[in-house]
Design a protein around this motif. Structure first.
Motif, short mmCIF file in Angstrom:
data_model
loop_
_atom_site.label_atom_id
_atom_site.label_comp_id
_atom_site.label_asym_id
_atom_site.label_seq_id
_atom_site.Cartn_x
_atom_site.Cartn_y
_atom_site.Cartn_z
N LEU A 1 0.87 -1.17 0.00
CA LEU A 1 0.00 0.00 0.00
C LEU A 1 0.90 1.22 0.00
O LEU A 1 1.82 1.32 0.82
CB LEU A 1 -0.90 -0.01 1.25
N LEU A 2 0.66 2.13 -0.92
CA LEU A 2 1.48 3.33 -1.06
C LEU A 2 0.64 4.58 -0.80
O LEU A 2 -0.52 4.65 -1.20
CB LEU A 2 2.04 3.41 -2.48
N LYS A 3 1.23 5.56 -0.14
CA LYS A 3 0.55 6.83 0.12
C LYS A 3 1.22 7.91 -0.71
O LYS A 3 2.43 8.09 -0.65
CB LYS A 3 0.63 7.18 1.61
N GLY A 4 0.42 8.63 -1.47
CA GLY A 4 0.93 9.72 -2.29
C GLY A 4 0.60 11.06 -1.68
O GLY A 4 0.24 11.17 -0.50
N ASP A 5 0.67 12.08 -2.48
CA ASP A 5 0.36 13.44 -2.04
C ASP A 5 -1.13 13.72 -2.14
O ASP A 5 -1.84 13.11 -2.95
CB ASP A 5 1.11 14.45 -2.92
N HIS A 6 -1.58 14.66 -1.32
CA HIS A 6 -2.94 15.19 -1.40
C HIS A 6 -4.02 14.11 -1.29
O HIS A 6 -5.02 14.16 -2.01
CB HIS A 6 -3.12 16.01 -2.68
N GLY A 7 -3.81 13.13 -0.42
CA GLY A 7 -4.83 12.11 -0.16
C GLY A 7 -4.87 10.95 -1.13
O GLY A 7 -5.79 10.14 -1.07
N ALA A 8 -3.91 10.87 -2.03
CA ALA A 8 -3.88 9.77 -3.00
C ALA A 8 -3.26 8.53 -2.37
O ALA A 8 -2.31 8.61 -1.58
CB ALA A 8 -3.08 10.17 -4.24
#
Length: 107
Positions: A53-60
């Motif tokens: 599971l990857l977390k990106g910027d701005h809630g992505a």
């Protein structure tokens, strides 16, 4: 230089999805649901190799399942909707935000 190893060196297919969590869902809730889904569903599926599971910027967010083949990834996805842990995970995802694709390893 730091040497690393691929957690899924023998994968030949994957499912890659991007999504946004529903408003009010914490990172901790999403991560816990993802880990539960991995333990109770993915690890029991034929062809499964690795999940991240990857977390990106701005809630992505991005969810990737590495498998022995593209067809294994597609089959796992078909089985997903019949597992209670998977449905709990889906309840945390913003409606209409998910984009799901399947891939074959090229190199």
């Amino acid at each position: 230089m730091v040497q690393t190893t691929c957690p899924a060196p023998n994968f030949n297919g994957c499912e890659f999805s991007t999504f946004r969590a529903k408003e009010g869902v914490s990172d901790e809730q999403l991560i816990a649901a993802s880990l539960k889904m991995e333990q109770e569903f993915l690890k029991t599926e034929s062809g499964f190799i690795h999940h991240t599971l990857l977390k990106g910027d701005h809630g992505a967010w991005a969810d990737t399942v590495f498998t022995h083949s593209k067809s294994a990834a597609e089959q796992i996805c078909q089985n997903f909707m019949s597992n209670p842990a998977c449905l709990e995970y889906l309840q945390l995802i913003e409606d209409g935000s998910a984009s799901l694709t399947f891939w074959s390893r090229a190199h």
